[in-house]
Design an enzyme around this catalytic site. Structure first.
Site, PDB file in Angstrom:
ATOM      1  N   GLY A   1       0.800  -1.228   0.000  1.00 59.00           N
ATOM      2  CA  GLY A   1       0.000   0.000   0.000  1.00 59.00           C
ATOM      3  C   GLY A   1       0.822   1.262   0.000  1.00 59.00           C
ATOM      4  O   GLY A   1       2.055   1.248   0.078  1.00 59.00           O
TER       5      GLY A   1
ATOM      6  N   ARG B   1       3.871   5.999   2.078  1.00 57.73           N
ATOM      7  CA  ARG B   1       4.255   7.406   2.218  1.00 57.73           C
ATOM      8  C   ARG B   1       3.771   8.248   1.045  1.00 57.73           C
ATOM      9  O   ARG B   1       4.392   9.210   0.651  1.00 57.73           O
ATOM     10  CB  ARG B   1       5.763   7.556   2.426  1.00 57.73           C
ATOM     11  CG  ARG B   1       6.639   6.997   1.331  1.00 57.73           C
ATOM     12  CD  ARG B   1       8.088   7.053   1.771  1.00 57.73           C
ATOM     13  NE  ARG B   1       8.960   6.425   0.795  1.00 57.73           N
ATOM     14  CZ  ARG B   1       9.906   7.059   0.124  1.00 57.73           C
ATOM     15  NH1 ARG B   1      10.102   8.342   0.303  1.00 57.73           N
ATOM     16  NH2 ARG B   1      10.683   6.415  -0.726  1.00 57.73           N
TER      17      ARG B   1
ATOM     18  N   LYS C   1       4.024  12.764  -1.992  1.00 56.12           N
ATOM     19  CA  LYS C   1       4.909  11.713  -1.511  1.00 56.12           C
ATOM     20  C   LYS C   1       5.750  12.281  -0.375  1.00 56.12           C
ATOM     21  O   LYS C   1       6.464  13.261  -0.554  1.00 56.12           O
ATOM     22  CB  LYS C   1       5.821  11.219  -2.638  1.00 56.12           C
ATOM     23  CG  LYS C   1       6.651  10.002  -2.248  1.00 56.12           C
ATOM     24  CD  LYS C   1       7.381   9.440  -3.456  1.00 56.12           C
ATOM     25  CE  LYS C   1       8.190   8.208  -3.083  1.00 56.12           C
ATOM     26  NZ  LYS C   1       8.879   7.637  -4.271  1.00 56.12           N
TER      27      LYS C   1
ATOM     28  N   ASP D   1       7.541   6.019   8.925  1.00 53.75           N
ATOM     29  CA  ASP D   1       6.903   7.267   9.355  1.00 53.75           C
ATOM     30  C   ASP D   1       6.120   7.960   8.240  1.00 53.75           C
ATOM     31  O   ASP D   1       5.498   8.989   8.467  1.00 53.75           O
ATOM     32  CB  ASP D   1       7.941   8.222   9.946  1.00 53.75           C
ATOM     33  CG  ASP D   1       9.090   8.534   8.981  1.00 53.75           C
ATOM     34  OD1 ASP D   1       8.929   8.311   7.764  1.00 53.75           O
ATOM     35  OD2 ASP D   1      10.151   8.981   9.455  1.00 53.75           O
ATOM     36  N   GLY D   2       6.188   7.421   7.021  1.00 55.15           N
ATOM     37  CA  GLY D   2       5.448   8.020   5.918  1.00 55.15           C
ATOM     38  C   GLY D   2       6.057   9.292   5.369  1.00 55.15           C
ATOM     39  O   GLY D   2       5.456   9.959   4.520  1.00 55.15           O
TER      40      GLY D   2
ATOM     41  N   ARG E   1      -1.236   0.216  -9.717  1.00 52.93           N
ATOM     42  CA  ARG E   1      -0.094  -0.655  -9.980  1.00 52.93           C
ATOM     43  C   ARG E   1      -0.569  -2.097 -10.150  1.00 52.93           C
ATOM     44  O   ARG E   1      -1.680  -2.447  -9.770  1.00 52.93           O
ATOM     45  CB  ARG E   1       0.887  -0.619  -8.799  1.00 52.93           C
ATOM     46  CG  ARG E   1       1.376   0.789  -8.460  1.00 52.93           C
ATOM     47  CD  ARG E   1       1.032   1.122  -7.000  1.00 52.93           C
ATOM     48  NE  ARG E   1       1.389   2.500  -6.658  1.00 52.93           N
ATOM     49  CZ  ARG E   1       2.628   2.899  -6.425  1.00 52.93           C
ATOM     50  NH1 ARG E   1       3.617   2.034  -6.472  1.00 52.93           N
ATOM     51  NH2 ARG E   1       2.890   4.149  -6.139  1.00 52.93           N
TER      52      ARG E   1
ATOM     53  N   ASP F   1       4.650  -4.062  -7.252  1.00 55.03           N
ATOM     54  CA  ASP F   1       3.959  -2.882  -6.731  1.00 55.03           C
ATOM     55  C   ASP F   1       4.560  -1.595  -7.277  1.00 55.03           C
ATOM     56  O   ASP F   1       4.050  -0.513  -6.994  1.00 55.03           O
ATOM     57  CB  ASP F   1       3.989  -2.868  -5.192  1.00 55.03           C
ATOM     58  CG  ASP F   1       5.394  -2.911  -4.637  1.00 55.03           C
ATOM     59  OD1 ASP F   1       6.092  -3.921  -4.884  1.00 55.03           O
ATOM     60  OD2 ASP F   1       5.817  -1.958  -3.960  1.00 55.03           O
ATOM     61  N   ASN F   2       5.631  -1.711  -8.062  1.00 53.20           N
ATOM     62  CA  ASN F   2       6.263  -0.530  -8.649  1.00 53.20           C
ATOM     63  C   ASN F   2       6.088  -0.470 -10.161  1.00 53.20           C
ATOM     64  O   ASN F   2       6.810   0.255 -10.839  1.00 53.20           O
ATOM     65  CB  ASN F   2       7.766  -0.504  -8.319  1.00 53.20           C
ATOM     66  CG  ASN F   2       8.020  -0.244  -6.843  1.00 53.20           C
ATOM     67  OD1 ASN F   2       7.184   0.323  -6.149  1.00 53.20           O
ATOM     68  ND2 ASN F   2       9.169  -0.662  -6.363  1.00 53.20           N
TER      69      ASN F   2
ATOM     70  N   ASP G   1       7.635   5.456  -9.232  1.00 54.77           N
ATOM     71  CA  ASP G   1       8.442   5.188  -8.032  1.00 54.77           C
ATOM     72  C   ASP G   1       9.936   5.278  -8.314  1.00 54.77           C
ATOM     73  O   ASP G   1      10.614   4.266  -8.511  1.00 54.77           O
ATOM     74  CB  ASP G   1       8.087   3.826  -7.425  1.00 54.77           C
ATOM     75  CG  ASP G   1       6.735   3.864  -6.727  1.00 54.77           C
ATOM     76  OD1 ASP G   1       6.266   4.963  -6.398  1.00 54.77           O
ATOM     77  OD2 ASP G   1       6.151   2.800  -6.514  1.00 54.77           O
TER      78      ASP G   1
END
Length: 520
Positions: free
Chosen positions: A100, A103, A122, A134-135, A199, A269-270, A279
């Site tokens: 998911g 960030r 982002k 921490d995002g 994605r 996922d990229n 990404d």
């Protein structure tokens, strides 16, 4: 500041019913609502004039307090509900389950001039998908993403775009090399823009959970909104959808090979469902031409995502996507046929692309052998890819003996070019000259055509690092200089000739100039 808000993703797809921003597994949903984190003292460092215009904004808008606050996450646009997307993925070949947007926070979607754009921050704070992170993002990775996404667009490579780069005024703790030496760095936020940030992993996670109802909803949404030319969603259009994704993914990767770009982390996922580069983490451009090179320290042992494997990995990832949508089709024959045709298409498109780099506009059966022998000789010593292909346009078929003189600036160490290697080069130049004699283009026309596909300026890692080093000292001029340089990568730009050089020796092993980690 007026934007034509046209939210679709968070209006048409199922939402996570839990509103608390806590790490968790999110079931039967495509996204979770989340609010960006307030920052201490945001400062806008750069804005793309072209993307401003694409979104229907003006330069006056970009100087406003509203713009600063919205695109650093300090305020939310009226009548919008920011969210983070839910997806999974294979990371380095292994299924990782739910990942998911850890960030990334999607602000909204807009329409302007009949184009649809999703707007995403982002580094704007944690989400339910942040896991132990921490995002947030730091300045170095944000500079790289901001400059690279726009540079790739102007190179003609399908890509997500970037609107703005800002620092947050917060300090962010990062262990850059994963070696236990964490340190505080400047926090930063990039606003990136694309028709969609979907994605492969969005579909994979639903299939892995056997949530076929939500999977069908998402695939139908994707076809209706991004592949509407396929008609109504059904088993036939699902196959056509997969074929379209296969073709666009292949086209994107062939472009990567053309300019010498290595993504570095081609996890499922990229990979964008729209065939756009997404990404920008541990990416890099080839310095010396090396099929085995990867910019990613995490991948340094097995080199799964090395330059020479990108087309193969594209196929592997597409196979995973095929598995994900298989439940909607119920039979494998059509999907297998598309996957089985991939390598023939890849070979054909790769050879066609290499012909263009060599200035060959007709097709001959021995072209593949000429290209293969070039790739071999390029790796005999460290030979700069960008300089080699750009300078090759100066080669004259009537003077094959001068070939080495034409491309000698591409060699990192001339004394490594032994007499044996010289002979191998001369043999190749003789074959190349003979092949060029079968072409009809004049020398000048061929040179012009080659210089349209072989860039003179790319965002080499050491160049990006120079801008990062300046930015960490509070000097942002080089970011702007490089932004403008890379808008015209195929032009000569005599005033910028200093950037048309090999990587300097000081940068060979410097952190950020050779390999990078997945750390933000």
């Amino acid at each position: 500041m007026q934007l034509n808000i046209k939210d679709r993703f968070n209006k048409e797809l199922p939402a996570d019913p839990i509103l608390e921003n806590t790490r968790r597994q999110v079931e039967k949903a495509c996204f979770s609502y989340v609010t960006p984190k307030q920052t201490a003292k945001p400062e806008l460092l750069h804005v793309s004039p072209e993307m401003l215009k694409n979104l229907g904004l003006t330069e006056a808008d970009a100087k406003s307090e509203d713009f600063l606050n919205v695109f650093t996450g300090n305020s939310v646009l009226p009548n919008t509900k920011p969210y983070a997307m839910c997806y999974g993925g294979h990371q380095f070949g292994n299924w990782a389950g739910q990942l998911g947007d850890g960030r990334a926070i999607n602000l909204t979607e807009i329409e302007h001039n009949n184009k649809h754009w999703a707007i995403q921050l982002k580094g704007a704070g944690e989400t339910p998908y942040s896991r132990t992170a921490d995002g947030l993002a730091v300045l170095r990775s944000s500079v790289r993403e901001y400059l690279c996404s726009e540079a790739m667009y102007h190179l003609g490579v399908p890509t997500t775009r970037a609107l703005s780069l800002a620092i947050s005024g917060d300090q962010v703790l990062r262990d850059m090399l994963y070696n236990g030496n964490a340190a505080y760095e400047k926090g930063a936020i990039v606003c990136r823009v694309a028709p969609s940030f979907l994605r492969f992993g969005n579909y994979q996670l639903l299939a892995a959970r056997q949530d076929n109802e939500t999977l069908k909803t998402l695939v139908d949404y994707t076809i209706n909104n991004h592949f509407s030319y396929l008609g109504e969603p059904n088993k036939d259009s699902y196959l056509q959808f997969f074929e379209a994704v296969t073709n666009s993914t292949l086209e994107m990767i062939v472009h990567w090979q053309r300019v010498g770009f290595v993504h570095g982390v081609m996890n499922t996922d990229n990979l964008s469902i729209l065939g756009q580069t997404i990404d920008y983490g541990p990416y890099g451009w080839l310095e010396g031409f090396d099929l085995d090179w990867t910019p990613n320290t995490t991948d340094s042992q097995y080199k799964r995502y090395r330059f020479g494997s990108q087309l193969d990995i594209g196929h592997w990832n597409l196979y995973q996507l095929a598995n994900a949508i298989y439940p909607l089709i119920g039979e494998a024959k059509g999907l297998e046929a598309i996957l089985n045709g991939y390598f023939e298409k890849a070979s054909s498109q790769y050879i066609s692309m290499m012909r263009s780099k060599l200035g060959l506009h007709t097709e001959e059966t021995n072209d593949a052998e000429l290209i293969s022998s070039l790739e071999t000789v390029l790796q005999l010593t460290e030979t700069d890819m960008t300089l080699f292909f750009r300078n090759l346009s100066n080669f004259s078929a009537i003077k094959p003996s001068e070939g080495l003189t034409v491309i000698k600036d591409a060699f990192y160490l001339l004394d490594e070019v032994t007499s044996t290697i010289e002979q191998q080069w001369n043999t190749w130049f003789e074959s190349y000259a003979k092949r060029l004699q079968n072409e009809t283009l004049s020398f000048e026309d061929r040179k012009l055509a080659m210089n349209k596909v072989n860039p003179k300026y790319v965002l080499r890692n050491y160049i990006a690092q120079l801008a990062i080093d300046d930015a960490n000292r509070g000097d942002y001029k080089l970011i702007d200089n490089l932004f403008n340089l890379l808008k015209k990568p195929y032009d000569e730009q005599p005033e910028n000739e200093k950037w048309f050089v090999k990587r300097p020796d000081w940068a060979r092993h410097k952190v950020g100039c050779s390999m990078l980690s997945c750390s933000s």
